[in-house]
Design a protein around this motif. Structure first.
Motif, short mmCIF file in Angstrom:
data_model
loop_
_atom_site.label_atom_id
_atom_site.label_comp_id
_atom_site.label_asym_id
_atom_site.label_seq_id
_atom_site.Cartn_x
_atom_site.Cartn_y
_atom_site.Cartn_z
N CYS A 13 -27.31 9.50 44.68
CA CYS A 13 -25.93 8.31 46.10
C CYS A 13 -25.39 7.77 44.23
O CYS A 13 -25.94 6.78 43.70
CB CYS A 13 -26.71 7.65 46.65
N CYS A 68 -22.52 11.29 51.72
CA CYS A 68 -23.94 12.39 50.96
C CYS A 68 -24.06 13.71 51.64
O CYS A 68 -23.87 14.50 50.56
CB CYS A 68 -24.85 10.46 51.10
N HIS A 99 -30.14 4.68 54.79
CA HIS A 99 -29.40 5.10 53.99
C HIS A 99 -30.17 7.07 54.15
O HIS A 99 -29.61 8.40 54.46
CB HIS A 99 -29.00 5.33 52.92
N GLU A 115 -29.36 10.79 56.15
CA GLU A 115 -28.76 11.93 55.60
C GLU A 115 -29.84 12.90 56.11
O GLU A 115 -29.59 14.02 56.24
CB GLU A 115 -29.45 11.60 53.83
ZN LIG Z 1 -26.01 8.27 49.50
#
Ligand SMILES: [Zn+2]
Length: 501
Positions: free
Chosen positions: A34, A251, A276, A280
């Motif tokens: 990231c 992502c 985050h 994901e």
């Molecule tokens: Zn990310």
């Protein structure tokens, strides 16, 4: 080089332990990091992650793995907090600077990439970063070659991925957004080891923004250009209306398109553990029905001496430019980062940076003394410890200690030099360049080392003149120095002074 894949150990956040590293395909590593949200200048705090994972990439390549690595630039949809209904960081900055959002992104991508280059961060594909790249004219595929990915280049891919998630029944739609429905993914809270009550207040507050959001931990996949986002500058058509993607989908989409459904290592800052990255995982499970990422690596942050996290908003962080203005060698900053495990929080002070510089320069000076242009051999003993240290979850503090021991050892000078330069393939401290430069420059010293008061004053005036691009004055001051018996030469990191004989 002989491959040494057997003994590698890495720390996996979900397993809370150092584990044997066994990639999906032996000898190959798919790695996704990231990257930065591009709306502001970089500082000592946020450069750490880039250096840490640059070393991870270099290490894996050094050990013989065939590494494919991607780092993204977030240039849309990252809100001012972790919540879905904050202000878009890039659009906020665009308003402040009175520029288009895409121009803000271009401007800061240029800035961050230049900053990475200055501290020897490589392109994710392992090649050196070119100076001053023309961000406005670099295409998606050219970025991808180098291993970089801009979120706004991947909107169709994000829509494609969201459609897969929707097709598998993991979403619902309100007037304002398309959400991921976490009730369809019971393991959601496992990854972060958190309960819903422990999630950030901001996330819980979102329910107030959209009364039709069903569960506080549901998160936005697609935000509509509606309500408070009616005038959002960046927007695209989608099956869910005109709008823009949620922060987390980029992502998953970019790693899928560029690396596939099997990713060995995914990295990021420890602030991504709670939201985050679970999001994901949920997206990946929702789209593909299986986990994509095998190991999750997280770096810790840099704090002030009083324990505050370094951040732009608190104005407590030194920018890279300020480090340069303090005449501190940028390789010393790199040394500073590598002197701690990437997993350990660091305390920052100018003194700590200066003491890193002292150690770094002492190693360079020692290597300069030892450098005799003879072809040396690598010390097998040191090399063994070096590889063991890399394989022990990228133990850079131990490698730096080993380097310090090596340069003081009684091995043949040329063997010490050769072995130190070998270490530098992973450390990226520019040791060879620094040594050769020192030799070439003879008795030249950096202007910061000059002690004579009147000479120092002229040098400072000249520095000022150069900053103002007043070349006439700068030349006059050069003359003045020469009359007083000093020669000056200008280089990337400032003025260098030698005595006229
Ligand atoms: Zn990310």
């Amino acid at each position: 080089m002989e491959k040494e894949f057997d003994s590698m150990k890495i720390y996996d956040t979900p397993q809370k332990n150092k584990v044997d590293f066994e990639p999906y395909n032996e000898g190959r590593v798919n790695m996704y990091s990231c990257g930065p949200t591009v709306y502001n200048t970089v500082h000592v705090g946020n450069l750490r992650s880039l250096v840490n994972f640059d070393v991870v990439g270099r290490s894996l390549r050094y050990l013989g793995y065939d590494v494919k690595r991607v780092v993204n630039f977030t240039d849309v949809g990252h809100m001012s907090s972790d919540a879905d209904f904050g202000e878009d960081k890039i659009e906020r900055q665009a308003e402040r600077e009175n520029l288009k959002a895409s121009d803000i992104a271009d401007k800061y991508i240029h800035h961050v990439v230049e900053s990475f280059r200055k501290i020897n961060v490589l392109n994710p594909d392992g090649s050196p970063i070119r100076e001053n790249i023309d961000v406005k004219n670099i295409s998606k595929s050219e970025w991808a070659e180098l291993g970089w990915a801009r979120a706004t280049d991947y909107i169709p891919e994000m829509i494609e991925l969201i459609s897969l998630i929707e097709g598998n029944g993991h979403t619902y739609e309100t007037d304002q957004a398309l959400y991921f429905d976490i009730s369809t993914f019971p393991e959601y809270f496992e990854f972060s080891g958190q309960k819903l009550e422990e999630k950030q207040v901001a996330v819980r507050e979102d329910v107030k923004e959209d009364p039709n959001k069903r569960h506080p931990a549901d998160f936005v996949l697609w935000m509509k250009r509606y309500g408070k986002y009616k005038n959002h500058m960046m927007h695209w058509n989608s099956p869910w209306g005109d709008g823009f993607p949620g922060w987390h989908i980029e992502c998953s989409a970019m790693s899928w398109k560029l690396l596939g459904e099997q990713i060995d290592i995914h990295t990021g800052g420890s602030d991504l553990i709670s939201l985050h990255h679970p999001n994901e995982i949920a997206q990946n499970m929702g789209a593909f029905g299986h986990h994509v990422v095998k190991y999750w690596l997280h770096n810790e942050f840099v704090f002030t001496s009083s324990g505050e996290k370094l951040s732009k908003s608190k104005s407590n962080a030194l920018s890279l430019k300020e480090v340069e203005e303090l005449d501190i060698n940028l390789m010393a900053l790199r040394w500073y980062y590598l002197s701690s495990s990437y997993r350990a929080p660091m305390r920052f002070s100018i003194e700590s940076l200066k003491s890193s510089e002292k150690v770094y320069l002492s190693v360079v000076n020692r290597l300069k003394q030892l450098y005799n242009q003879k072809e040396g051999e690598l010390s097998q003993e040191y090399l063994k410890h070096f590889k063991e240290s890399i394989s022990d979850n990228f133990n850079t503090p131990r490698i730096l200690a080993l380097l310090n021991k090596l340069v003081k050892s009684d091995l043949k000078p040329e063997d010490i030099v050769a072995t130190a330069f070998e270490f530098d393939r992973v450390l990226g401290l520019d040791l060879k360049k620094a040594v050769l430069q020192k030799i070439e420059n003879g008795d030249e010293v950096h202007s910061s080392e000059i002690k004579e008061e009147d000479i120092k004053r002229i040098i400072e005036e000249r520095e000022k003149a150069r900053k103002q691009k007043n070349w006439k004055e700068s030349d006059e001051l050069r003359e003045e120095l020469f009359k007083r018996g000093y020669r000056v030469s200008d280089r990337e990191d400032g003025q260098y002074i030698s005595k006229v004989h």
